[in-house]
Design an enzyme around this catalytic site. Structure first.
Site, PDB file in Angstrom:
ATOM      1  N   HIS A 148      28.717  69.563  68.648  1.00 51.94           N
ATOM      2  CA  HIS A 148      28.824  69.296  67.217  1.00 51.94           C
ATOM      3  C   HIS A 148      27.433  69.270  66.596  1.00 51.94           C
ATOM      4  O   HIS A 148      26.539  68.589  67.098  1.00 51.94           O
ATOM      5  CB  HIS A 148      29.524  67.958  66.966  1.00 51.94           C
ATOM      6  CG  HIS A 148      30.995  67.998  67.224  1.00 51.94           C
ATOM      7  ND1 HIS A 148      31.854  66.985  66.838  1.00 51.94           N
ATOM      8  CD2 HIS A 148      31.769  68.933  67.835  1.00 51.94           C
ATOM      9  CE1 HIS A 148      33.088  67.307  67.202  1.00 51.94           C
ATOM     10  NE2 HIS A 148      33.061  68.467  67.814  1.00 51.94           N
ATOM     11  N   TYR A 196      33.937  59.930  59.607  1.00 53.32           N
ATOM     12  CA  TYR A 196      33.943  58.477  59.426  1.00 53.32           C
ATOM     13  C   TYR A 196      34.308  58.213  57.969  1.00 53.32           C
ATOM     14  O   TYR A 196      33.723  58.816  57.067  1.00 53.32           O
ATOM     15  CB  TYR A 196      32.564  57.873  59.689  1.00 53.32           C
ATOM     16  CG  TYR A 196      32.151  57.845  61.134  1.00 53.32           C
ATOM     17  CD1 TYR A 196      32.164  56.653  61.861  1.00 53.32           C
ATOM     18  CD2 TYR A 196      31.709  58.998  61.786  1.00 53.32           C
ATOM     19  CE1 TYR A 196      31.764  56.612  63.185  1.00 53.32           C
ATOM     20  CE2 TYR A 196      31.312  58.964  63.110  1.00 53.32           C
ATOM     21  CZ  TYR A 196      31.341  57.765  63.805  1.00 53.32           C
ATOM     22  OH  TYR A 196      30.947  57.734  65.115  1.00 53.32           O
ATOM     23  N   PRO A 233      32.138  50.836  69.259  1.00 47.66           N
ATOM     24  CA  PRO A 233      32.125  52.284  69.474  1.00 47.66           C
ATOM     25  C   PRO A 233      31.765  53.103  68.237  1.00 47.66           C
ATOM     26  O   PRO A 233      31.697  54.328  68.326  1.00 47.66           O
ATOM     27  CB  PRO A 233      33.562  52.577  69.924  1.00 47.66           C
ATOM     28  CG  PRO A 233      34.376  51.475  69.337  1.00 47.66           C
ATOM     29  CD  PRO A 233      33.490  50.266  69.355  1.00 47.66           C
ATOM     30  N   LYS A 248      27.619  54.884  71.412  1.00 45.26           N
ATOM     31  CA  LYS A 248      26.458  54.639  72.262  1.00 45.26           C
ATOM     32  C   LYS A 248      26.755  54.136  73.668  1.00 45.26           C
ATOM     33  O   LYS A 248      25.865  54.124  74.522  1.00 45.26           O
ATOM     34  CB  LYS A 248      25.523  53.632  71.572  1.00 45.26           C
ATOM     35  CG  LYS A 248      24.946  54.135  70.258  1.00 45.26           C
ATOM     36  CD  LYS A 248      24.156  55.395  70.466  1.00 45.26           C
ATOM     37  CE  LYS A 248      23.763  56.060  69.172  1.00 45.26           C
ATOM     38  NZ  LYS A 248      23.315  57.440  69.369  1.00 45.26           N
ATOM     39  N   TYR A 262      22.039  59.032  65.735  1.00 51.62           N
ATOM     40  CA  TYR A 262      23.345  59.453  66.216  1.00 51.62           C
ATOM     41  C   TYR A 262      23.216  60.369  67.430  1.00 51.62           C
ATOM     42  O   TYR A 262      23.935  60.211  68.425  1.00 51.62           O
ATOM     43  CB  TYR A 262      24.118  60.162  65.093  1.00 51.62           C
ATOM     44  CG  TYR A 262      25.610  60.134  65.278  1.00 51.62           C
ATOM     45  CD1 TYR A 262      26.393  59.176  64.649  1.00 51.62           C
ATOM     46  CD2 TYR A 262      26.250  61.070  66.084  1.00 51.62           C
ATOM     47  CE1 TYR A 262      27.772  59.146  64.824  1.00 51.62           C
ATOM     48  CE2 TYR A 262      27.623  61.048  66.263  1.00 51.62           C
ATOM     49  CZ  TYR A 262      28.381  60.086  65.628  1.00 51.62           C
ATOM     50  OH  TYR A 262      29.742  60.062  65.819  1.00 51.62           O
TER      51      TYR A 262
END
Length: 399
Positions: free
Chosen positions: A75, A204, A295, A299, A387
């Site tokens: 991604h 998100y 979550p 990580k 990220y």
């Protein structure tokens, strides 16, 4: 009594324990793994599925990434939605080509286990470590039980990669560390569904009804979550209600959520936990044994892999250079990344979850952050680099 002996005794055959064993093998260091579950259970257990750039690079170096690179989905960005307005954070553009890969933890476990056993490595499944003794000496001992038979593994060092409830964390002297714990006032209702993902990158979403996340495991399986109360129950969430709520919270103009048969449901409380010390004598903690993050930032597995990379560096220095200096600094080194991950996970959690009434002061702060993401490339870059995972060199420079 069964008697075993090795250089590094590893408790736990999850990502941390297996990765450590393979890193040590590259340096000619012997290890034995004790895993209390069966091989079938460990390889079927669905957990994390997001791999940082660092983690993928380590698996490439270990030669265990063939299937990951073939079947995993790289991604190059992530979608963030607030009040049904969606923006994209382009990872590669903002981080010099660093990205994430979606590849289920159970698939990682299969690859690592196959590689460890193919090279003659020893892993004892359905073997419970019952106590750790003499870790303040040069000959620690791990006592275990396998199918009713008692045994002991004598080693030079103990790596406890056995999770929050394992014997490793319980054995670390209480006087050696301080615990930090945050319990968030919400949980995640997570589902796995036999349906093609409705998006090629994660979404998100903040919504006045609560948080939602669209993730995926493959081209045919979707992983989705919604925010629920801590005292909620699966009985309150029939399939149709889940899909309706997901469509509402994730929805934006011109986008449609695909639905399909749900084959797994679970509710997971959101919490953070970690210790400010991960070692005592020749006992070292790694992964969930030392820290847990919500979550939201993806990580957990990646922190475990980073931990054992640092631990392997210290063990290599001991066996090849006869120095304990790098091992002595293990906690300090690993905790730099742990603190960064805790902060980022907390940031993502508080940004996208409903914590107060829609329109309240807390809500306005959340909206201000989201609006800043839209207008500031610097802020977007900060999110992107956290990220995908900051490179190891960044922490070595004491950022």
């Amino acid at each position: 009594m069964k008697i075993l002996k090795t250089q590094v005794g590893i408790i736990g055959g999850g990502p941390a324990g297996l990765t450590l064993a393979l890193l040590l093998r590259r340096q000619g260091i012997e290890a034995i793994i004790l895993e209390n579950r069966s091989r079938e259970y460990v390889q079927a257990r669905v957990r994390a599925g997001l791999l940082e750039q660092n983690t993928v690079d380590i698996y490439k170096t270990l030669g265990v990434a063939d299937r990951l690179l073939k079947e995993g989905q790289q991604h190059h960005g992530v979608y963030l939605s607030f009040n049904q307005e969606r923006v994209r954070i382009p990872f590669g553009e903002l981080t010099g080509g660093r990205n994430i890969t979606i590849y289920g933890q159970q698939e990682v476990i299969k690859d690592l286990t196959d590689a460890w056993l193919a090279g003659g490595g020893e892993i004892y499944f359905e073997t419970s470590a019952t106590r750790i003794e003499d870790f303040e000496t040069s000959t620690p001992k791990i006592y275990f039980e396998q199918q009713g038979q008692a045994g002991v593994l004598t080693c030079d060092f103990v790596a406890a990669c056995d999770g929050f409830h394992g014997i490793g964390r319980k054995t670390l002297p209480a006087s050696a560390y301080q615990e930090y714990t945050i319990s968030y006032p919400f949980s995640w209702l997570g589902i796995l569904a036999h349906v093609a993902p409705s998006t090629h990158e994660l979404i998100y979403a903040y919504h006045e009804r609560g948080f939602a996340l669209h993730s995926l495991r493959s081209e045919k399986i979707s992983r989705l979550y919604i925010q629920v109360d801590n005292d909620d129950h699966l009985d309150n969430w029939p399939d149709d209600k889940i899909w309706q709520e997901l469509a509402l919270r994730l929805g934006t103009t011109g986008w449609e959520l695909k639905t399909g048969p749900i084959f797994e449901k679970s509710i997971t409380p959101m919490r953070s936990f970690f210790t400010d010390n991960m070692q005592a004598g020749r006992l070292f903690l790694a992964g969930d044994a030392a820290h847990i993050v919500p979550p939201t930032g993806g990580k957990g597995l990646n922190l475990a892999v980073a931990d054992v990379k640092h631990l392997a560096d210290g063990l290599q220095a001991y066996y090849q250079q006869n120095t304990l200096e790098t091992l002595a600094a293990y906690s300090a080194t690993a905790l730099k990344r742990v603190w960064r991950a805790q902060d980022f996970s907390h940031f993502m959690t508080t940004l996208f979850h409903k914590q107060a009434e829609h329109g309240s002061y807390q809500y306005q702060l959340q909206k201000a952050k989201f609006d800043y993401i839209k207008m500031s490339e610097a802020y977007a870059t900060s999110i992107a680099e956290n990220y995908v995972g900051l490179p190891f060199e960044a922490f070595e420079k004491n950022i």
